[in-house]
Structure formats: C-alpha cells, structure tokens
Write an enzyme that holds these catalytic residues in place. Structure first.
Site, PDB file in Angstrom:
ATOM      1  N   GLY A   1      -9.305  -5.265   4.299  1.00  0.00           N
ATOM      2  CA  GLY A   1      -9.130  -6.227   3.308  1.00  0.00           C
ATOM      3  C   GLY A   1      -9.120  -5.503   1.854  1.00  0.00           C
ATOM      4  N   ALA A   2      -9.208  -4.430   1.702  1.00  0.00           N
ATOM      5  CA  ALA A   2      -9.164  -3.590   0.295  1.00  0.00           C
ATOM      6  C   ALA A   2      -7.766  -4.201  -0.561  1.00  0.00           C
ATOM      7  CB  ALA A   2      -9.325  -2.159   0.435  1.00  0.00           C
ATOM      8  N   GLY A   3      -6.787  -3.970   0.326  1.00  0.00           N
ATOM      9  CA  GLY A   3      -5.410  -4.521  -0.314  1.00  0.00           C
ATOM     10  C   GLY A   3      -5.508  -5.929  -0.856  1.00  0.00           C
ATOM     11  N   ASP A   4      -6.118  -6.693   0.040  1.00  0.00           N
ATOM     12  CA  ASP A   4      -6.072  -8.154  -0.189  1.00  0.00           C
ATOM     13  C   ASP A   4      -7.034  -8.375  -1.395  1.00  0.00           C
ATOM     14  OD1 ASP A   4      -4.686  -8.267   2.364  1.00  0.00           O
ATOM     15  OD2 ASP A   4      -6.475  -8.685   3.417  1.00  0.00           O
TER      16      ASP A   4
ATOM     17  N   ASN B   1      -8.213  -3.247  -8.914  1.00  0.00           N
ATOM     18  CA  ASN B   1      -8.824  -2.044  -8.421  1.00  0.00           C
ATOM     19  C   ASN B   1     -10.513  -2.461  -8.312  1.00  0.00           C
ATOM     20  OD1 ASN B   1      -6.569  -0.682  -8.374  1.00  0.00           O
ATOM     21  ND2 ASN B   1      -7.244   0.748 -10.329  1.00  0.00           N
TER      22      ASN B   1
ATOM     23  N   SER C   1       0.957  -1.142  -0.026  1.00  0.00           N
ATOM     24  CA  SER C   1       0.119   0.072  -0.095  1.00  0.00           C
ATOM     25  C   SER C   1       0.725   1.247  -0.041  1.00  0.00           C
ATOM     26  CB  SER C   1      -0.970   0.021   1.222  1.00  0.00           C
ATOM     27  OG  SER C   1       0.023   0.326   2.348  1.00  0.00           O
TER      28      SER C   1
HETATM   29  N1  LIG Z   1     -12.301   4.346  -1.299  1.00  0.00           N
HETATM   30  C1  LIG Z   1     -12.138   3.568  -2.238  1.00  0.00           C
HETATM   31  N2  LIG Z   1     -12.598   3.927  -3.405  1.00  0.00           N
HETATM   32  C2  LIG Z   1     -12.322   3.245  -4.448  1.00  0.00           C
HETATM   33  N3  LIG Z   1     -11.335   1.962  -4.628  1.00  0.00           N
HETATM   34  C3  LIG Z   1     -10.829   2.034  -3.407  1.00  0.00           C
HETATM   35  C4  LIG Z   1     -11.041   2.696  -2.290  1.00  0.00           C
HETATM   36  N4  LIG Z   1     -10.154   2.198  -1.108  1.00  0.00           N
HETATM   37  C5  LIG Z   1      -9.316   1.280  -1.788  1.00  0.00           C
HETATM   38  N5  LIG Z   1      -9.887   1.077  -3.097  1.00  0.00           N
HETATM   39  C6  LIG Z   1      -9.445   0.079  -3.930  1.00  0.00           C
HETATM   40  O1  LIG Z   1      -8.623  -0.926  -3.197  1.00  0.00           O
HETATM   41  C7  LIG Z   1      -7.280  -1.049  -3.366  1.00  0.00           C
HETATM   42  C8  LIG Z   1      -6.392  -1.293  -2.267  1.00  0.00           C
HETATM   43  O2  LIG Z   1      -6.682  -0.170  -1.403  1.00  0.00           O
HETATM   44  P1  LIG Z   1      -5.670   0.414  -0.212  1.00  0.00           P
HETATM   45  O3  LIG Z   1      -4.595   1.250  -1.077  1.00  0.00           O
HETATM   46  O4  LIG Z   1      -6.255   1.294   0.527  1.00  0.00           O
HETATM   47  O5  LIG Z   1      -5.243  -1.048   0.303  1.00  0.00           O
HETATM   48  P2  LIG Z   1      -4.503  -1.074   1.814  1.00  0.00           P
HETATM   49  O6  LIG Z   1      -4.111  -0.093   2.394  1.00  0.00           O
HETATM   50  O7  LIG Z   1      -3.461  -2.369   1.746  1.00  0.00           O
HETATM   51  O8  LIG Z   1      -5.874  -1.762   2.474  1.00  0.00           O
HETATM   52  P3  LIG Z   1      -6.255  -2.640   3.798  1.00  0.00           P
HETATM   53  O9  LIG Z   1      -4.891  -2.717   4.676  1.00  0.00           O
HETATM   54  O10 LIG Z   1      -7.282  -1.997   4.554  1.00  0.00           O
HETATM   55  O11 LIG Z   1      -6.334  -4.160   3.068  1.00  0.00           O
HETATM   56  C9  LIG Z   1      -7.001   0.513  -4.079  1.00  0.00           C
HETATM   57  O12 LIG Z   1      -5.761   0.323  -4.804  1.00  0.00           O
HETATM   58  C10 LIG Z   1      -8.400   0.600  -4.821  1.00  0.00           C
HETATM   59  O13 LIG Z   1      -8.386  -0.077  -6.119  1.00  0.00           O
HETATM   60  O1  LIG Z   2      -8.140  -9.382   8.031  1.00  0.00           O
HETATM   61  C1  LIG Z   2      -7.091  -8.335   7.839  1.00  0.00           C
HETATM   62  C2  LIG Z   2      -6.561  -8.003   6.568  1.00  0.00           C
HETATM   63  O2  LIG Z   2      -6.109  -9.052   5.977  1.00  0.00           O
HETATM   64  C3  LIG Z   2      -5.849  -6.892   6.503  1.00  0.00           C
HETATM   65  O3  LIG Z   2      -5.087  -6.966   5.146  1.00  0.00           O
HETATM   66  C4  LIG Z   2      -4.388  -7.118   7.132  1.00  0.00           C
HETATM   67  O4  LIG Z   2      -3.792  -5.774   7.357  1.00  0.00           O
HETATM   68  C5  LIG Z   2      -5.124  -7.401   8.700  1.00  0.00           C
HETATM   69  O5  LIG Z   2      -3.969  -7.389   9.621  1.00  0.00           O
HETATM   70  C6  LIG Z   2      -5.895  -8.463   8.895  1.00  0.00           C
HETATM   71  O6  LIG Z   2      -6.578  -8.345  10.361  1.00  0.00           O
END
Ligand SMILES: Nc1ncnc2c1ncn2[C@@H]1O[C@H](COP(=O)(O)OP(=O)(O)OP(=O)(O)O)[C@@H](O)[C@H]1O
Ligand SMILES: O[C@H]1[C@H](O)[C@@H](O)[C@H](O)[C@@H](O)[C@H]1O
Length: 297
Positions: free
Chosen positions: A242-245, A269, A192
């Site tokens: 879980g957005a990143g996952d 995305n 991220s």
């Molecule tokens: N508010 C949003 N609107 C639209 N797309 C989003 C939004 N938030 C996240 N995304 C999508 O999800 C992807 C991953 O989000 P982000 O960069 O926040 O990951 P992250 O910080 O690893 O998330 P987490 O740790 O909460 O799982 C982004 O690249 C984007 O495509």
């Molecule tokens: O379920 C969540 C998710 O997998 C996230 O990506 C991680 O950052 C957290 O640690 C986990 O609790």
C-alpha cells in the site's frame, strides 16, 4: 420537501470533486510460510484512508462479495453471487532466487469488474483509476475520462495479468493493452520503478505526466520537457503493502488542495513513508500531520 439529511447528502455530493474507482480486497500477508497479517486492501482503501486523514471528500466505486468483512467509509457495491477479491502476498528474502523481487503476489479470488454503467452519472474534477485485480476495463477508464476533467491512473490497474492456475500476478507491456490508446487523454500515470520498465517512459511522457515511485529513494515526476526528483522521508519499513497507493492518495489530495505538483509529490512521499511503517491500512496522527502541513506549506 427536502429534508435536512437529504440536503446534507446533496451538499456533500456537490462538494466531492474526486471519483476513486477500484475494488476493495482482502489482503493476506505470508512470510516464511506463516500468515503474518490479514487486512483490508485494495488501492481504493489506502487512497480513501489518506483522503480521510486530510479531510478531503470523495466518491468511491468499488465491488466486493457478500463475504466482505470490513467496515469502510465508502460503501461498496455488494455482488451476492461472488466473493471479494483476495490477494496473497508472499514476502520472503531471495524469493524464487530473485533478490530483486521482494514480493510475489497472487490473486486467489476475483470479484466482478467495474463497468461504465457502475459509475455515477455526475461530473468530477478529478478521477482516479486504481484497480488491483484487473477490475478496471478499458471502457471503464474511457468513461472516467468522459466524466472527469483530469484522470489519474495507476499503471497496476492497466498492466496486470493473472496466472490461470494459481493467480500469480504478472505484468505485460503497457503498449500491448487496450489502455494504451487512452494515454493521451490521461492526466497523470503513476508507476513504481518495477512497473515503469513495462512502458516506454520517454514516449508516454509526451502524452501525460508520469510519476515513478522508487521506495526509500522517493519519486520522480516526468513531463514532456522536464523532470524532477522529490526527496524521500526516513522510515522504518515493516510492511511495504500500500505504499504506492498511500503515495498516490497524498499526491492527488495535495493537488485537490491546491498544491503545486512538486509539493503534492512531497506529500505523497510523506504518506508513502508513513504507510510502510505500519502493517495493513495505516493510521495517521492527525495533529502531527496538521503541524507538518502548516510548517511545510
Ligand atoms: N522504505 C521506505 N522509506 C521511506 N519512504 C518509502 C519507503 N518505501 C516506500 N516509501 C515511499 O512510498 C512511495 C511508494 O513506494 P514504492 O515505490 O515502494 O511503491 P510500490 O512499489 O507501488 O508499493 P506497493 O506496491 O507495495 O504499494 C515511495 O515513493 C516513497 O515516497
Ligand atoms: O492491498 C494491496 C495494495 O492495494 C497494493 O497496491 C496492490 O498491489 C495489491 O494488489 C493489493 O492487494
């Protein structure tokens, strides 16, 4: 004699070309000192959820304790003497006077690490190292590299350390970890934007492809001599967990299905945006998804 069930299991084993490695966990979301939700967590659960939505099969290695309370598609290894990994996520605006950090994460319980001997004795085309609580060891990632043609790693599996008193998650520089020497043998490293500052992207992109996600702004893909920004989708964010996952699941599933990197990142995305609109593990409308896939690719 080989029974029908055995031959079906053998066939599905052969067809599954992806190995996902990372522990399931119990997530507790806390907002304004109150529990907002308790749900199944762990990158492995979000990623396999996306794979299921796209009908991509996989093998998954995960460890939980006897208290694990969810029914999952891919059975974890149960360690009877330990508890399931638990994370408490605190979402409060301006938390600890830091407006930039939307979440404080604490690992309040840690299950067993996943060791090389826990991995299957088979070859895979793709491997995903997606730990959340420090369960992937350098030797585990190295074994994945040996048995998989291409390994995708989430930097959160590599740079997290945990406060010895309350489990608060802190990040360390990638170059200070035992994973650093393995980077030239990794295919894709995903981070991220908050995590990306813990590595030297200019250095790492010489060795492997780097994908940096940036919330509502989408993501950017870097390789040795090029980079490409991929547009986001609009979403009404309810829970960013879980957005990143989900992004990573969509990205790798896209590549498995034969998409080019920019299209796979677009699919990532899409899943990231669908994920933030729901609390906990997202549900996908398969018919809408199919319609989108057919009209887009
Ligand atoms: N508010 C949003 N609107 C639209 N797309 C989003 C939004 N938030 C996240 N995304 C999508 O999800 C992807 C991953 O989000 P982000 O960069 O926040 O990951 P992250 O910080 O690893 O998330 P987490 O740790 O909460 O799982 C982004 O690249 C984007 O495509
Ligand atoms: O379920 C969540 C998710 O997998 C996230 O990506 C991680 O950052 C957290 O640690 C986990 O609790």
């Amino acid at each position: 004699m080989v029974t029908t069930a055995e031959s079906a299991a053998h066939k599905s084993q052969q067809q599954s070309r992806v190995l996902i490695v990372g522990n399931y966990c119990h997530d507790v979301l806390i907002q304004n000192n109150a529990v907002k939700a308790v749900s199944l967590g762990g990158a492995a659960s979000f990623i396999s959820n996306v794979f299921n939505g796209l009908s991509v099969s996989c093998n998954l290695v995960s460890k939980v304790g006897e208290d694990f309370k969810y029914t999952v598609s891919y059975t974890p290894i149960v360690i009877p003497t330990l508890k399931t990994t638990v994370f408490h996520s605190y979402f409060d605006p301006g938390l600890h006077g830091n407006d930039h950090q939307d979440r404080i994460l604490k690992r309040v319980c840690a299950c067993d690490p996943i060791r090389p001997s826990d991995l299957p004795d088979t070859r895979f085309k793709y491997g995903m190292g997606v730990g959340v609580g420090g369960e992937i060891l350098p030797e585990t990632l190295e074994r994945m590299i040996e048995i998989c043609d291409v390994v995708f790693a989430d930097i959160q599996a590599l740079i997290r350390v945990f406060d010895s008193v309350d489990g608060t998650v802190k990040l360390v520089k990638l170059e200070e970890t035992g994973f650093y020497p393995l980077l030239p043998r990794i295919g894709v490293l995903k981070a991220s934007s908050e995590e990306a500052v813990f590595m030297d992207v200019e250095e790492v992109r010489k060795w492997c492809c780097v994908v940096v996600t940036n919330g509502k702004h989408g993501c950017k893909v870097y390789w040795k001599d090029g980079e490409l920004g991929i547009s986001p989708f609009l979403a009404n964010q309810d829970d960013p967990t879980g957005a990143g996952d989900s992004f990573f699941g969509g990205f790798v599933a896209g590549l498995v299905q034969g998409l080019a990197v920019p299209d796979a990142a677009l699919l990532g995305n899409l899943f990231g945006s669908l994920s933030v609109e729901q609390v906990g593990l997202p549900k996908f409308d398969t018919r809408l998804l199919q319609a989108w896939l057919v009209s887009t690719f």
